[in-house]
Design a protein around this motif. Structure first.
Motif, short mmCIF file in Angstrom:
data_model
loop_
_atom_site.label_atom_id
_atom_site.label_comp_id
_atom_site.label_asym_id
_atom_site.label_seq_id
_atom_site.Cartn_x
_atom_site.Cartn_y
_atom_site.Cartn_z
N LEU A 1 0.76 -1.26 0.01
CA LEU A 1 -0.03 0.12 0.00
C LEU A 1 0.74 1.16 0.10
O LEU A 1 0.53 2.02 -0.69
N SER A 2 1.92 1.25 0.71
CA SER A 2 2.78 2.17 0.69
C SER A 2 3.59 2.51 -0.57
O SER A 2 3.77 3.57 -1.03
N ARG A 3 3.91 1.43 -1.09
CA ARG A 3 4.68 1.47 -2.24
C ARG A 3 3.97 1.88 -3.45
O ARG A 3 4.16 2.79 -4.39
N ASP A 4 2.50 1.73 -3.35
CA ASP A 4 1.67 2.10 -4.49
C ASP A 4 1.06 3.41 -4.19
O ASP A 4 0.25 4.06 -4.87
N GLY A 5 1.28 4.14 -3.04
CA GLY A 5 0.86 5.38 -2.93
C GLY A 5 -0.48 5.69 -2.14
O GLY A 5 -1.12 6.67 -1.97
N TRP A 6 -1.07 4.49 -1.61
CA TRP A 6 -2.24 4.64 -0.77
C TRP A 6 -2.18 5.16 0.55
O TRP A 6 -2.97 5.63 1.05
N TRP B 1 0.37 5.84 10.37
CA TRP B 1 0.41 5.82 8.83
C TRP B 1 -0.54 6.78 8.38
O TRP B 1 -1.60 6.93 9.02
N SER B 2 -0.43 7.63 7.35
CA SER B 2 -1.16 8.46 6.84
C SER B 2 -1.92 7.75 5.69
O SER B 2 -1.48 7.08 4.85
N THR B 3 -3.39 7.91 5.81
CA THR B 3 -4.20 7.57 4.75
C THR B 3 -4.17 8.48 3.58
O THR B 3 -5.18 8.24 2.64
N ASP B 4 -3.46 9.36 3.43
CA ASP B 4 -3.71 10.44 2.52
C ASP B 4 -2.39 11.16 2.41
O ASP B 4 -2.07 12.35 2.74
N PRO B 5 -1.30 10.31 1.99
CA PRO B 5 0.04 10.77 2.03
C PRO B 5 0.31 12.04 1.03
O PRO B 5 1.16 12.64 1.29
N HIS B 6 -0.55 11.96 -0.05
CA HIS B 6 -0.36 13.07 -0.71
C HIS B 6 -1.22 14.55 -0.62
O HIS B 6 -1.03 15.45 -1.52
#
Length: 282
Positions: A39-44, A59-64
């Motif tokens: 999930l982290s690798r794919d940006g989720w 963890w952030s559920t909205d990293p971007h």
């Protein structure tokens, strides 16, 4: 644990150790670790804070910063989506749906060696939305059509799914079939045993963190607290999970090194085959 919600009512950050996530989803901790990495690798999701001591990684559920900002802006718009699309579910409805989905799929019948995790996901989706085609199930679960067809065939064989051959749709059958499937594959009680094992592992880690904190205390403070420190035989799982509690003396072997095997034996009530307790470190 979740923190940091925005105006739209979505949670931006979540913190939970892998074992708790594993028990919630009915999978193993190694599977959770792999899923978080993907999930982290794919940006989720994105790492907001590394785990430290007793504190799990956050963890952030909205990293971007895209999902939540878009949701917030939609509050000011009269028409934020095409009219042919259904309105999004409320946070309460989404949590209710997710909870039901997890409770349905997290079962001994859907562990490895039995029907498997994908079959559990398919069954949960069928229970949530009956009269669904295999193509829709494959898309919703992220698996291939072939793998989903195999899962449906196995579910049908164990009385957990039924096909409407005319409409080419599927529906879930009674939950009781899960119990019979688990019995057939000899996996009954697997998740309960896993939960007990994970509880011991969390307590053991917390006990060791307390020991490290004890070793770092000034000599004068340790001397003052030494008499209040209980022996290892007086410990409890609940007490070890509380950071503020004065943890019992950690077991040591004959050379004075930490004896993790003996510590685990204390927690599980097994006979201690090696390792001796020593007094508090000077």
């Amino acid at each position: 644990m979740v923190t940091g919600n925005d105006r739209a009512g979505f949670f931006a950050h979540a913190a939970s150790d892998m074992r708790r996530l594993a028990l919630m989803a009915g999978i193993g901790r190694s599977t959770v670790s792999l899923a978080l990495s993907r999930l982290s690798r794919d940006g989720w999701i994105g790492a907001a804070a590394e785990g430290h001591g007793r504190n799990a990684a956050r963890w952030s559920t909205d990293p971007h910063g895209r999902f939540h900002s878009a949701a917030s802006r939609s509050w000011t718009q009269e028409e934020s989506r095409p009219p042919h699309l259904a309105a999004p579910l409320s946070r309460r409805a989404l949590l209710s749906r997710l909870t039901t989905r997890l409770e349905t799929s997290a079962h001994d019948a859907f562990t490895l060696g039995a029907l498997g995790h994908h079959a559990g996901n398919v069954y949960a989706r069928l229970y949530e939305q009956p009269q669904t085609t295999s193509e829709v199930l494959a898309e919703n679960t992220g698996e291939s059509t072939r793998a989903t067809a195999r899962a449906l065939t196995r579910l049908e064989a164990h009385g957990l799914a039924q096909q409407n051959t005319r409409a080419r749709t599927w529906r879930a059958r009674a939950h009781s079939g899960r119990r019979f499937a688990a019995h057939r594959y000899q996996t009954t009680g697997r998740l309960t045993r896993r939960a007990a094992r994970y509880e011991v592992e969390r307590a053991l880690w917390s006990w060791w963190c307390s020991e490290v904190e004890w070793l770092r205390k000034p000599r004068a403070q340790k001397k003052k607290l030494a008499r209040r420190r209980p022996a290892a035989g007086q410990l409890s799982l609940d007490g070890l999970m509380t950071a503020d509690a004065l943890a019992p003396i950690y077991p040591r072997d004959d050379d004075g090194r930490p004896d993790h095997h003996a510590a685990q034996a204390y927690l599980t009530g097994r006979p201690i085959t090696r390792g001796v307790e020593q007094g508090a470190a000077a």
